[in-house]
Design a protein around this motif. Structure first.
Motif, PDB file in Angstrom:
ATOM      1  N   GLY A 467      32.170  54.902  31.670  1.00 36.29           N
ATOM      2  CA  GLY A 467      32.280  54.301  32.995  1.00 36.29           C
ATOM      3  C   GLY A 467      32.426  55.267  34.130  1.00 36.29           C
ATOM      4  O   GLY A 467      32.174  54.918  35.286  1.00 36.29           O
ATOM      5  N   GLY A 468      32.865  56.482  33.866  1.00 33.47           N
ATOM      6  CA  GLY A 468      32.955  57.491  34.912  1.00 33.47           C
ATOM      7  C   GLY A 468      33.873  57.099  36.052  1.00 33.47           C
ATOM      8  O   GLY A 468      34.887  56.412  35.878  1.00 33.47           O
ATOM      9  N   ASP A 469      33.507  57.524  37.246  1.00 32.78           N
ATOM     10  CA  ASP A 469      34.329  57.277  38.441  1.00 32.78           C
ATOM     11  C   ASP A 469      34.598  55.800  38.676  1.00 32.78           C
ATOM     12  O   ASP A 469      35.697  55.407  39.064  1.00 32.78           O
ATOM     13  CB  ASP A 469      33.637  57.863  39.684  1.00 32.78           C
ATOM     14  CG  ASP A 469      33.659  59.377  39.703  1.00 32.78           C
ATOM     15  OD1 ASP A 469      34.756  59.949  39.784  1.00 32.78           O
ATOM     16  OD2 ASP A 469      32.574  59.980  39.635  1.00 32.78           O
ATOM     17  N   LEU A 470      33.595  54.962  38.438  1.00 32.79           N
ATOM     18  CA  LEU A 470      33.688  53.556  38.830  1.00 32.79           C
ATOM     19  C   LEU A 470      34.398  52.677  37.811  1.00 32.79           C
ATOM     20  O   LEU A 470      35.187  51.802  38.178  1.00 32.79           O
ATOM     21  CB  LEU A 470      32.282  52.994  39.060  1.00 32.79           C
ATOM     22  CG  LEU A 470      31.564  53.467  40.325  1.00 32.79           C
ATOM     23  CD1 LEU A 470      30.132  52.978  40.311  1.00 32.79           C
ATOM     24  CD2 LEU A 470      32.287  52.969  41.560  1.00 32.79           C
ATOM     25  N   ARG A 471      34.149  52.894  36.535  1.00 34.70           N
ATOM     26  CA  ARG A 471      34.571  51.901  35.543  1.00 34.70           C
ATOM     27  C   ARG A 471      35.450  52.439  34.424  1.00 34.70           C
ATOM     28  O   ARG A 471      35.847  51.683  33.547  1.00 34.70           O
ATOM     29  CB  ARG A 471      33.335  51.251  34.898  1.00 34.70           C
ATOM     30  CG  ARG A 471      32.347  50.641  35.880  1.00 34.70           C
ATOM     31  CD  ARG A 471      31.152  50.046  35.135  1.00 34.70           C
ATOM     32  NE  ARG A 471      30.103  49.644  36.044  1.00 34.70           N
ATOM     33  CZ  ARG A 471      29.144  50.456  36.473  1.00 34.70           C
ATOM     34  NH1 ARG A 471      29.124  51.718  36.079  1.00 34.70           N
ATOM     35  NH2 ARG A 471      28.214  50.029  37.301  1.00 34.70           N
ATOM     36  N   PHE A 472      35.740  53.710  34.401  1.00 36.37           N
ATOM     37  CA  PHE A 472      36.473  54.235  33.246  1.00 36.37           C
ATOM     38  C   PHE A 472      37.869  53.632  33.138  1.00 36.37           C
ATOM     39  O   PHE A 472      38.636  53.588  34.094  1.00 36.37           O
ATOM     40  CB  PHE A 472      36.604  55.763  33.327  1.00 36.37           C
ATOM     41  CG  PHE A 472      37.489  56.331  32.238  1.00 36.37           C
ATOM     42  CD1 PHE A 472      36.998  56.510  30.955  1.00 36.37           C
ATOM     43  CD2 PHE A 472      38.821  56.648  32.492  1.00 36.37           C
ATOM     44  CE1 PHE A 472      37.803  57.015  29.949  1.00 36.37           C
ATOM     45  CE2 PHE A 472      39.639  57.150  31.493  1.00 36.37           C
ATOM     46  CZ  PHE A 472      39.130  57.336  30.218  1.00 36.37           C
ATOM     47  N   ASN A 473      38.178  53.154  31.940  1.00 35.99           N
ATOM     48  CA  ASN A 473      39.528  52.755  31.545  1.00 35.99           C
ATOM     49  C   ASN A 473      39.823  53.415  30.202  1.00 35.99           C
ATOM     50  O   ASN A 473      38.939  53.483  29.342  1.00 35.99           O
ATOM     51  CB  ASN A 473      39.646  51.233  31.400  1.00 35.99           C
ATOM     52  CG  ASN A 473      39.634  50.529  32.751  1.00 35.99           C
ATOM     53  OD1 ASN A 473      40.473  50.801  33.611  1.00 35.99           O
ATOM     54  ND2 ASN A 473      38.672  49.638  32.946  1.00 35.99           N
ATOM     55  N   PRO A 474      41.040  53.897  29.991  1.00 37.60           N
ATOM     56  CA  PRO A 474      41.345  54.590  28.738  1.00 37.60           C
ATOM     57  C   PRO A 474      41.109  53.697  27.524  1.00 37.60           C
ATOM     58  O   PRO A 474      41.561  52.541  27.502  1.00 37.60           O
ATOM     59  CB  PRO A 474      42.832  54.934  28.871  1.00 37.60           C
ATOM     60  CG  PRO A 474      43.101  54.916  30.340  1.00 37.60           C
ATOM     61  CD  PRO A 474      42.195  53.879  30.905  1.00 37.60           C
ATOM     62  N   PRO A 475      40.385  54.164  26.532  1.00 36.51           N
ATOM     63  CA  PRO A 475      40.209  53.375  25.311  1.00 36.51           C
ATOM     64  C   PRO A 475      41.566  53.020  24.695  1.00 36.51           C
ATOM     65  O   PRO A 475      42.472  53.850  24.647  1.00 36.51           O
ATOM     66  CB  PRO A 475      39.417  54.321  24.391  1.00 36.51           C
ATOM     67  CG  PRO A 475      38.728  55.269  25.318  1.00 36.51           C
ATOM     68  CD  PRO A 475      39.662  55.450  26.477  1.00 36.51           C
ATOM     69  N   ALA A 476      41.703  51.780  24.240  1.00 37.75           N
ATOM     70  CA  ALA A 476      42.965  51.314  23.654  1.00 37.75           C
ATOM     71  C   ALA A 476      42.637  50.446  22.443  1.00 37.75           C
ATOM     72  O   ALA A 476      42.578  49.220  22.541  1.00 37.75           O
ATOM     73  CB  ALA A 476      43.777  50.535  24.686  1.00 37.75           C
ATOM     74  N   PRO A 477      42.433  51.051  21.287  1.00 33.27           N
ATOM     75  CA  PRO A 477      42.060  50.288  20.091  1.00 33.27           C
ATOM     76  C   PRO A 477      43.094  49.245  19.689  1.00 33.27           C
ATOM     77  O   PRO A 477      42.767  48.312  18.952  1.00 33.27           O
ATOM     78  CB  PRO A 477      41.929  51.387  19.012  1.00 33.27           C
ATOM     79  CG  PRO A 477      41.697  52.654  19.774  1.00 33.27           C
ATOM     80  CD  PRO A 477      42.456  52.498  21.051  1.00 33.27           C
TER      81      PRO A 477
END
Length: 652
Positions: A467-477
């Motif tokens: 997602g980069g600048d716009l959409r990145f959220n830390p992965p949380a399995p």
């Protein structure tokens, strides 16, 4: 390419808020000032301890006759060995700790007396050794061996107590500092660290060998007061209660399984953890850095003053650098810097073949080079902690930091001993025990920089894919969504005007190198240095021409891609972000007088080989710049550069 429906929208006509929030904490302006004051004073105390003690111990151990291997193991391997075992447990538990004082401060409070006493024990270690010998406990050892033994025990005790607070130290910033102010706060914290570097190196370091005891005692007192005040006046927020399922999953073997399942279950985190070894690989050299500068002819006074002046400049640069942390994103700053570091990493090779007068080396290389790169260094320094905060889930921040510390500390353990054996092998098999071996520290640095440059390249590509600048959220399995939502500050895309400035300055650097080669060749002909003249005329000048033409081709390709992007077409390759590229272009341009100065000194000193080596060094640097830009283009391939986008100025 230039429009995106997902860009953040800034509110229109609304005045900036008078309060800031971090979890359940709400701050007024006065509250922010109070918070920053005690956090920064605590940071001053902590960093003073972490600066003073490690800087003096190598000198003291060396003066007592300790080997490089022992120095490397004591100062770079023991601490991470403790950290490998202790840090993950304490960090994991601190995330789930619930007390009326908070979840981080109890660790500060309970370790405070132990760290203070261990520093005092180091201060009086030689007195302790003499007392033990006089009492018969160490009668079978020589005074020197007894002193080394007691100091080694004190070092281990200090590092054991220090690792407890170091395990959770940075987490309190994540829990108390509002996201909107993280860039400014860490800029101020970097200034605090730089002020320590200036004051200590300029006024105190020259007394490191003669007044260790007094310096350590003062450090212990400042540390006790600074961390003590932080414990009293900094308030942590309230956290959601730990439910029964979490209690079960965090106990004993189940907790261990939860820790590793959540922390190491995603490739993105694995890559980030591997990149975290970068400081560890660099830190493995620091006990030997002082010996390198002494080998180059510098006194402790010279070394201290150079470090002090660059630290003072860094203190000023850090505040201005902090402005750009959120605008350019800390990952982008470190990724671009890592690429340049990888391609320019072999620059120190010239000092394996050239020896300048100490004063010239001090003014041109150590001080001049340090000041030129101070803003870029400040940017990377300020970005370090926000880098973790922007890429890791907030709910398990301590846990992920501790998982990262496992990898980092394991690397430190191996790297510390390996660096000691590296110099031991050089001295034993190549340089007959001479300290000339320390000039080959660039080999270690180059290998580490190249490997870590590749890793941060991979991490950046994964971040963009997520997602980069716009959409990145830390992965949380562990969550149903598979990610944990996070707040993202507004950012700045590639600014065409500043990108063109960076390209123009780099063009000027390449052309200046060519003109420089021609001028040197003429001067060598004028003073009748025949061999060096032939090397320049038939080798270095033609190579400079080819490098310049190659750069012109790269520059035109970037501008053509920008034109395609503006026209709504897809670029053939990636378009680099202007930020670090622009900063690095300035650094390269300002470095030209240093190159000229080194060449003039080499001629004045009659260093025929030095003139050739410096000429080759200048071309290797230019080649590194071209390769770095090509790698950056590849790294940005397929990503929207969002030309001329500035989220801070978008209105509804």
């Amino acid at each position: 390419m230039n429009e995106s429906p997902l860009r953040p929208i800034a509110a229109s006509g609304i005045q900036p808020a008078k309060t800031w929030h971090c979890g359940t904490l709400t701050y007024t302006k006065a509250g922010i000032i109070t918070l920053f004051t005690f956090l920064l004073f605590g940071s001053f105390s902590f960093n003073l301890m972490m600066t003073v003690v490690p800087s003096i111990l190598p000198l003291k151990l060396k003066s007592l006759g300790a080997s490089d291997v022992l120095i490397g193991m004591l100062l770079t391997s023991i601490f991470p060995m403790f950290g490998l075992v202790i840090s993950p447990y304490l960090s994991f538990k601190s995330d789930y700790l619930r007390t009326r004082w908070g979840r981080r401060k109890p660790f500060f409070f309970f370790t405070l007396p132990f760290v203070t006493l261990s520093i005092l024990a180091l201060a009086f270690s030689e007195d302790i050794a003499r007392l033990m010998q006089s009492s018969g406990l160490l009668a079978n050892l020589t005074p020197t061996a007894a002193a080394i033994g007691v100091m080694s025990v004190c070092i281990v005790a200090f590092q054991f107590s220090d690792v407890v607070i170091a395990s959770v130290y940075n987490y309190i910033f994540n829990d108390t500092v509002p996201v909107a102010l993280t860039g400014r706060f860490f800029g101020l914290m970097q200034m605090v660290g730089a002020s320590i570097g200036f004051l200590y190196n300029y006024f105190i370091f020259k007394y490191a060998e003669s007044h260790m005891k007094e310096i350590f005692v003062a450090t212990a007192l400042v540390y006790f007061v600074g961390i003590g005040l932080l414990c009293i006046f900094v308030k942590e927020g309230e956290y959601p209660p730990v439910n029964e399922k979490e209690k079960v999953n965090t106990r004993g073997l189940a907790g261990l399984k939860t820790f590793f399942r959540e922390s190491f279950s995603h490739k993105f985190y694995w890559t980030k953890f591997i990149y975290s070894m970068s400081p560890a690989l660099g830190a493995a050299l620091w006990p030997f850095g002082i010996f390198y500068y002494k080998e180059m002819g510098l006194s402790l006074d010279y070394i201290g003053k150079a470090s002090a002046v660059t630290a003072l400049a860094g203190m000023i640069a850090a505040y201005f650098a902090s402005v750009y942390i959120d605008r350019w994103h800390p990952l982008r700053i470190l990724a671009y810097s890592g690429v340049f570091a990888a391609t320019l990493s072999v620059g120190g090779w010239v000092w394996a073949f050239v020896t300048l007068p100490p004063a010239a080396f001090f003014w041109l290389n150590m001080l001049g080079g340090g000041l030129i790169g101070v803003f870029h260094g400040a940017l990377c320094g300020v970005a370090a902690v926000p880098f973790d905060m922007r890429l890791q889930p907030k709910s398990r921040y301590g846990q992920f930091c501790s998982a990262q510390s496992i990898v980092t500390n394991a690397c430190k353990m191996v790297a510390g001993a390996a660096a000691g054996y590296y110099f031991y092998a050089l001295k034993t098999y190549f340089f007959s025990g001479s300290d000339y071996a320390y000039r080959f520290n660039f080999v270690w640095s180059a290998v580490a920089s190249i490997v870590m440059g590749y890793v941060i390249y991979s991490l950046y590509r994964q971040w963009q894919a997520l997602g980069g600048d716009l959409r990145f959220n830390p992965p949380a399995p562990w969550s149903e969504k598979g990610y944990e939502e996070m707040e993202r500050p507004l950012f700045v895309g590639t600014q065409v005007r500043w990108l063109n400035y960076a390209l123009s300055m780099t063009n000027l650097v390449m052309f200046s190198t060519l003109a420089f080669m021609i001028w040197v060749a003429y001067w060598l002909w004028h003073i009748d240095w025949t061999t060096a003249f032939h090397v320049y005329v038939f080798g270095l000048v033609p190579v400079s021409v080819l490098l310049y033409l190659w750069w012109v081709k790269v520059e035109r390709a970037i501008k053509a891609d920008v034109a395609r992007c503006v026209a709504g077409e897809s670029p053939k390759d990636g378009i680099p972000h202007h930020g670090i590229f622009f900063v690095k272009a300035i650094v390269l341009l300002l470095g030209m007088p240093v190159k000229i100065g080194l060449m003039i000194v080499a001629m004045q000193e009659g260093l025929h080989n030095g003139v050739i080596v410096f000429g080759i060094g200048a071309q290797v640097a230019d080649l590194g710049v071209i390769l770095a830009v090509l790698i950056l283009r590849r790294m940005e391939r397929g990503n929207d550069p969002m030309l001329n986008y500035d989220g801070r100025k978008v209105v509804a």
